[in-house]
Design a protein around this motif. Structure first.
Motif, PDB file in Angstrom:
ATOM      1  N   ASN A 362      -2.040  -2.540   8.020  1.00 24.83           N
ATOM      2  CA  ASN A 362      -2.294  -2.040   6.726  1.00 24.83           C
ATOM      3  C   ASN A 362      -1.690  -0.618   6.577  1.00 24.83           C
ATOM      4  O   ASN A 362      -1.222   0.052   5.487  1.00 24.83           O
ATOM      5  N   VAL A 363      -1.997   0.169   7.570  1.00 24.34           N
ATOM      6  CA  VAL A 363      -1.495   1.463   7.342  1.00 24.34           C
ATOM      7  C   VAL A 363       0.329   1.791   7.409  1.00 24.34           C
ATOM      8  O   VAL A 363       0.620   2.467   7.156  1.00 24.34           O
ATOM      9  N   ASN A 364       0.662   0.668   8.381  1.00 22.18           N
ATOM     10  CA  ASN A 364       2.155   0.314   8.354  1.00 22.18           C
ATOM     11  C   ASN A 364       2.666   0.193   6.745  1.00 22.18           C
ATOM     12  O   ASN A 364       3.624   0.794   6.474  1.00 22.18           O
ATOM     13  N   LYS A 365       1.769  -0.681   6.106  1.00 21.40           N
ATOM     14  CA  LYS A 365       2.240  -0.824   4.743  1.00 21.40           C
ATOM     15  C   LYS A 365       2.032   0.506   3.906  1.00 21.40           C
ATOM     16  O   LYS A 365       3.186   0.629   3.169  1.00 21.40           O
ATOM     17  N   ALA A 366       1.170   1.273   4.126  1.00 25.98           N
ATOM     18  CA  ALA A 366       0.924   2.276   3.384  1.00 25.98           C
ATOM     19  C   ALA A 366       2.085   3.307   3.896  1.00 25.98           C
ATOM     20  O   ALA A 366       2.788   3.997   2.932  1.00 25.98           O
ATOM     21  N   LEU A 367       2.523   3.471   4.945  1.00 25.38           N
ATOM     22  CA  LEU A 367       3.617   4.308   5.424  1.00 25.38           C
ATOM     23  C   LEU A 367       5.147   3.869   4.855  1.00 25.38           C
ATOM     24  O   LEU A 367       6.031   4.560   4.218  1.00 25.38           O
TER      25      LEU A 367
END
Length: 392
Positions: A362-367
Motif C-alpha cells: 500500500n505504501v508503494n501505491k501511495a508513492l
C-alpha cells in the motif's frame, strides 16, 4: 466548573467582539449586514419590527442557502450569539446562519400561551402565545423565506418567557422548527402549565427528529419545582431520535443564563463538518448517515473529507482495534481511490499490526500516486525503507 468555563468563554468572546480588540475594519457592522424589516401584522393588529442579520458570505453567492434562527427578544441578543457562532464557525463546527431577531412590544402577552392565575406572578397577563406564533409562521416566516435565501432548518430560541415560547412553538409547529433553545424557561407561569404541556407532548411522540436545549441557573421557588418536574418528565418520555441537552449552572443568576448556555447550546445543536471519533459509532454506514444530517442542517451536500476518515482509522489503531481501523482505511480508499494519503493510512495500519508485506504494497501505491512535491512523499519513502528492512 463547566458553567464557569462556558460563561467565561462567552464573556471574553463578547468583549472581544465589541471592544477595541478588533480593528476598525472588523467591526460587527461591517462584518454583517443588518436589515430592519417593518411589517403590519393583521394577526396581532399592530406594526412589528424585526432585524434580519445576513451572514458575512451572503453576497458571495447567489444560490447558497442558510439555516435560520428566529431569536426572541430582538437585536440586543446578537452580540453574544455572534461571538459564540463565530468561534464555532472558525472550526467549521457550525454553519453560517441567518438570524431573525424579533423585537418586543409586549413580552408577557406574546410569549405565554396561557393566562397566569398564579399569585407568584402578574395575574391576568399572558395568553397571546397562539396569536404570536401565528404571526411568526403566517406573516413573518413567509416574508423571510420569500426575500432571503434560507432553507428549512429553522431554530427558535429564547430566554425566560422566550424560553417558554420556544418550547411552545416546537410543540405546536413541529413540522416547521427543527430545534428549540430555551434558557431558564419560566415554566412556573400559570401553575406550571407549560411544563406539563411539554411532558404531555413528548409522551404523545414515539419518534421526534428534533433538538431541544434546556438550561437553568440558581433558580429557586416558584420556578425550580416546576422546572425539575418538567426535566424528570422529559427524561422519562424522551422520544426516539430526539436530541436533548439539559444543563444546570449552579450559582449563575437568571439574567446570566443565556450567556452561560449559548456556547453549549450551539455547539451541541450544530454538527461539525468534521466527524470526530466521539460521534462515530463504529459502523461504516454511520459516516454517510452523519453527513446526511450535516447536509440537512447546512442546506448543502457534504461528504466526509478523506483526512477525516483516515483520522478515524488512526484513532482505532491507537485503541488497538485493528479490525475497525483497517475497515476504515479501506473505506477511505474506496471513497478516494486516487489519493495517496489514503493508501498510506492503510499501510500504517498494517505496519502497526506487523503485516509488513501488506503495508509495503500500500505504501508503494501511495508513492506511485504522489510525486516529490507532495507533502507526504518523504513520509512514504521512509515507510517504504523501514518496511523493506523489516522484510529482509
Amino acid at each position: 466548573m463547566k458553567s464557569l468555563l462556558s460563561l467565561t468563554l462567552v464573556v471574553v468572546l463578547s468583549f472581544l467582539s465589541t471592544s477595541g480588540a478588533f480593528s476598525q475594519e472588523m467591526t460587527t457592522a461591517e462584518r454583517y449586514q443588518h436589515v430592519t424589516e417593518q411589517l403590519h401584522s393583521k394577526v396581532l393588529n399592530e406594526s412589528r419590527s424585526v432585524v434580519v442579520q445576513l451572514p458575512k458570505s451572503y453576497h458571495d453567492s447567489q444560490d447558497k442557502k442558510y439555516p435560520v434562527i428566529y431569536r426572541l427578544d430582538g437585536a440586543g441578543t446578537l452580540t453574544t450569539m455572534n461571538a459564540v457562532l463565530e468561534s464555532l464557525q472558525s472550526q467549521n463546527a457550525a454553519p453560517e446562519v441567518i438570524v431573525v431577531a424579533i423585537e418586543n412590544t409586549d413580552r408577557l402577552r406574546d410569549f405565554y400561551p396561557t393566562v397566569n392565575q398564579d399569585p407568584n406572578g402578574p395575574v391576568g397577563y399572558g395568553g397571546g402565545g397562539a396569536k404570536f406564533l401565528s404571526f411568526i409562521t403566517e406573516e413573518l416566516m413567509p416574508l423571510v423565506e420569500n426575500k432571503y435565501r434560507v432553507h428549512d432548518f429553522r431554530v427558535i430560541e429564547g430566554a425566560s418567557a422566550g424560553g417558554v415560547f420556544a418550547l411552545y412553538a416546537l410543540r405546536e409547529k413541529t413540522h416547521l422548527f427543527k430545534a428549540a433553545l430555551a434558557y431558564s424557561a419560566a415554566v412556573w407561569w400559570a401553575n406550571g402549565a407549560s411544563a406539563k404541556n411539554m411532558v404531555a407532548f413528548l409522551k404523545s411522540q414515539p419518534q421526534l427528529d428534533h433538538y431541544i436545549y434546556t438550561s437553568i441557573g440558581n433558580e429557586g421557588a416558584p420556578m425550580r419545582p416546576y422546572y425539575d418536574n418538567m426535566i424528570a418528565g422529559i427524561k422519562a418520555n424522551q422520544p426516539q431520535g430526539m436530541r436533548w441537552v439539559n444543563e444546570t449552572y449552579p450559582g449563575v443568576p437568571h439574567n446570566l443564563i443565556t450567556a452561560a448556555s449559548t456556547f453549549s447550546a450551539y455547539h451541541q445543536l450544530f454538527l461539525s463538518a468534521y466527524l470526530r471519533a466521539h460521534r462515530y459509532d463504529g459502523n461504516i454506514s454511520s459516516i454517510s448517515d452523519y453527513y446526511t444530517r450535516v447536509s440537512a442542517q447546512r442546506g448543502e451536500n457534504l461528504t466526509a473529507p478523506e483526512w477525516v476518515i483516515r483520522e478515524l482509522g488512526y484513532y482505532y489503531v491507537g485503541m488497538q482495534n485493528y479490525e475497525k481501523a483497517i475497515a476504515l482505511f479501506e473505506y477511505d480508499i474506496a471513497q478516494y481511490p486516487n489519493t495517496p494519503d489514503a493508501y498510506n493510512g492503510l499501510a500504517y495500519g498494517f505496519e502497526q499490526m506487523g503485516e509488513y508485506r501488506k503495508a509495503l504494497t500500500n505504501v508503494n501505491k501511495a508513492l506511485k500516486l504522489a510525486d516529490e512535491s507532495h507533502d507526504g512523499y518523504q513520509v512514504y519513502l521512509n515507510r517504504q525503507k523501514r518496511l523493506l528492512a523489516q522484510l529482509q
